[in-house]
Design an enzyme around this catalytic site. Structure first.
Site, short mmCIF file in Angstrom:
data_model
loop_
_atom_site.label_atom_id
_atom_site.label_comp_id
_atom_site.label_asym_id
_atom_site.label_seq_id
_atom_site.Cartn_x
_atom_site.Cartn_y
_atom_site.Cartn_z
N GLU A 56 58.01 32.28 48.93
CA GLU A 56 58.37 33.36 48.01
C GLU A 56 57.59 34.64 48.35
OE1 GLU A 56 58.48 33.85 43.11
OE2 GLU A 56 57.32 32.23 44.06
N LYS A 125 65.80 35.82 41.90
CA LYS A 125 65.22 34.74 41.11
C LYS A 125 65.77 34.79 39.69
CE LYS A 125 60.57 32.79 40.27
NZ LYS A 125 59.14 32.99 40.61
N CYS A 181 61.06 29.29 43.52
CA CYS A 181 59.90 28.78 42.78
C CYS A 181 60.23 28.31 41.36
CB CYS A 181 58.80 29.83 42.77
SG CYS A 181 57.15 29.10 42.48
#
Length: 679
Positions: A56, A125, A181
């Site tokens: 990330e 994300k 994540c």
């Protein structure tokens, strides 16, 4: 093993080589980070990698806080994305990198997918952590806050949305999706819907910091998601170089497929790493094909997704297969897992027999004991079942029934075993009855001719079963079966009698290769100390039906000389029944597993003389015989099986369970595929 013809290339057989990259991190320095990326992408290209996944925010570092809002940094990020896109074209690799991306007046934490010299798409994300040590909502907008589904990077407009599906137009099954994540920790990760939309490889770019116990948590999540989504899961977390102002980083990278770990990185390393494995997207597709629940869920919960096409590499630089591959699919290499599997298999057999005894109100068993592997295992199961039910072992009526070819060694082992286990042992010589039957039917052997044909063999097999069933009637007992899963696959049983028929068969779901290890496992138990010697002697005895007398050269009848090595047959069986794998791919996998005895791992306690290897021509020859026996000649026997418990994940061959097939089928399509694609 180093040949590079199309047959010997993993991608020919539906494998995609993936890498989880762990670069050394340079804080808030996109130029230096891009240099680390370039080195790893080129290294991956040299290793034949198709898809590489970085952590990330890998272009900037993750823990840089308010520096993420600096214009100079964001401009440099975009410049380095263009540079790395060109690197992917030169290396022939699809790269997924982490970067902060502006869209409108918002900043997004993104995965940028690069390939063929261009940006293929950008995935923002979805779930931004804002608790404990995390503070992402200070800098980033969630994917749901975007106002459009495209973004402009370096003057090019590309797709910008969560759940993008990237699909190779030239490599069937090479379909992947990306999440970032915290997305992974959500109750409904974006990767779940991506899998339902067709993605077979799920990628996670992570900057998950390390605390005690978290590495195990990540591994559990990766394994479980790969099982639930029926996919591969590639995970890469930030490592050395990230800011340790308040946090620490371990650089964990893992690759899982259908719950199995294929590869993992060295944690806490101080240099850049690649964690590489070949993912079997073909196997994933076959598993989804046969799993109705996955298909039902896709129809009910799946959503339309944007598919981004790309062209994957097709060169021949992949080399040998990079992934764990069990020589014995029914017998794990890891000693702890082998111990667990033996414990479970043995107790599944025991519980099945216990339930059948209690359901029928039967307190006696009749079993034929030959001194071979299968009857030994069945007798061990019977003893344990009687012990747990608090029944006397003396009510296990065990018979050794010597025939025309019974050796002194196996008969001695049978007696030693019955004595050591404390069962009621008896000897019943079937030769007089066999001679009478051969005489009654006018067989040449009755006139003194040395004719040892199938009739000669089956007269003995049939009489043994006749005696056992009548003894069961006489003693109000059940006949305990001994035939195993491997023999059922090969049709290596006399129909209606012999190993084919019983009142209940505890071995019908257990492969021959596993039975060997089950006996070893039982022999090492403290309460079996008195039987350990004879159990090991039985393990050292060549597998033989002992129905035909030894020839002039003294060689006894060999089962494996007739049907092939059980090690190979069990390998073939697993891949045919568990996944429906094509014969050419089975041959490729068998050659990878068995082509070199010195490579890879062997199950614990495997004797040195069993550590053998087979060349491709030998594998192909025995696979051909297996295909004929399995698909063309043996199903009618499997369609009439007694009850018995399913034991192994490879499945059972019960007509009431995993395997249902016509008794009058043929093997043509499998033989044609084998001949067409295996050199």
């Amino acid at each position: 093993m180093t040949q590079t013809s199309p047959f010997h290339l993993p991608r020919t057989h539906g494998f995609v080589r993936v890498a989880a990259a762990t670069p050394v991190v340079h804080i808030a320095d996109p130029l230096a980070n891009a240099a680390e990326h370039e080195a790893l992408i080129r290294q991956a290209g040299d290793q034949g990698v198709d898809l590489i996944v970085f952590p990330e925010l890998s272009l900037t570092a993750y823990a840089i806080d308010d520096l993420l809002m600096q214009d100079a940094l964001l401009v440099e990020v975009e410049r380095q994305i263009a540079r790395l896109a060109q690197v992917t074209a030169e290396a022939g690799v699809i790269a997924v990198i982490g970067a902060p991306i502006r869209n409108g007046d918002a900043l997004f934490n993104c995965a940028v997918v690069l390939g063929g010299g261009e940006v293929l798409g950008v995935v923002p994300k979805t779930y931004l952590p804002n608790y404990r040590e995390y503070y992402e909502k200070r800098w980033f907008a969630a994917s749901t806050a975007r106002t459009e589904d495209t973004v402009v990077l370096n003057g090019e407009t590309v797709d910008f949305a969560p759940g993008l599906i990237f699909e190779a137009t030239n490599r069937p099954g090479f379909v992947f999706a990306v999440e970032i994540c915290e997305d992974f920790w959500a109750p409904l990760p974006p990767s779940t819907r991506a899998a339902l939309a067709g993605a077979r490889i799920l990628c996670n770019l992570s900057a998950s910091n390390i605390v005690i116990g978290k590495a195990e948590e990540r591994a559990v999540l990766c394994a479980s998601q790969s099982v639930r989504a029926m996919a591969a899961y590639v995970f890469s977390a930030s490592g050395w170089g990230e800011s340790t102002t308040d946090l620490a980083w371990d650089g964990q990278a893992t690759i899982h497929e259908l719950g199995a770990k294929l590869a993992e990185s060295q944690r806490f390393a101080m240099t850049s790493q690649l964690t590489v494995a070949d993912v079997d997207v073909g196997r994933i597709g076959l598993d989804r094909l046969r799993n109705g629940t996955f298909a039902d869920c896709a129809r009910q919960e799946g959503e339309a997704a944007t598919v981004v096409p790309f062209v994957a590499r097709e060169d021949d630089t992949t080399g040998g297969l990079i992934r764990p591959l069990d020589r014995f699919p029914f017998v794990p290499d890891d000693p702890a897992r082998l111990d667990q599997d033996c414990f479970e298999a043995f107790n599944i057999q025991v519980q099945g027999l216990m339930r059948r005894l209690t359901a029928t109100g039967t307190t006696r068993l009749v079993i034929g004991v030959s001194g071979g592997l299968d009857s030994t295992q069945a007798l061990l199961v019977a003893c344990r079942a009687f012990d747990r039910l608090e029944l006397p072992r003396s009510d296990i009526l065990a018979y050794t029934m010597p025939g025309f070819a019974t050796s002194d060694g196996t008969k001695a082992n049978a007696w030693a075993l019955m004595t050591a286990l404390g069962v009621t042992g008896s000897e019943l010589d079937i030769r007089p009855a066999a001679e009478q039957m051969l005489k009654d039917i006018g067989h040449p052997y009755a006139d003194g001719q040395p004719v040892h044909d199938i009739t000669f063999e089956n007269v003995q097999a049939g009489l043994r079963t006749d005696y056992l069933f009548r003894l069961a009637n006489q003693n109000r007992a059940l006949v305990l079966g001994t035939g195993d899963l491997s023999e059922l696959a090969l049709g290596w049983a006399t129909y209606g009698v012999g190993d084919h028929m019983s009142h209940y068969n505890v071995n019908g779901g257990v492969a021959k290769t596993l039975i060997r290890h089950l006996i070893r496992w039982v022999a090492n138990r403290e309460d079996m100390a008195g039987a350990a010697g004879v159990l090991n002697a039985i393990l050292d005895t060549e597998i033989s039906p002992e129905l035909v007398p030894a020839g002039a050269d003294g060689k006894i009848q060999s089962t494996e000389a007739s049907v092939g090595p059980y090690a190979l047959n069990d390998f073939f069986l697993f891949h045919v029944t568990r996944f429906g794998t094509a014969p050419s791919k089975i041959a490729f996998l068998a050659h990878q597993a068995w082509g070199d005895a010195s490579s890879g791992h062997w199950p614990a306690n495997t004797p040195e003389d069993e550590k053998v290897e087979y060349d491709l021509s030998t594998i192909k020859a025995w696979l051909r015989k297996f295909l004929v026996r399995f698909f063309a000649t043996s199903q009618f026997k499997r369609s009439a099986l007694p009850n018995g418990p399913k034991v192994v994940t490879g499945g059972s061959l019960s007509p009431r369970g995993d395997w249902r097939a016509p008794s009058d089928g043929n093997a043509r399509v499998w033989l044609d595929e084998l001949d067409a694609h295996v050199p």
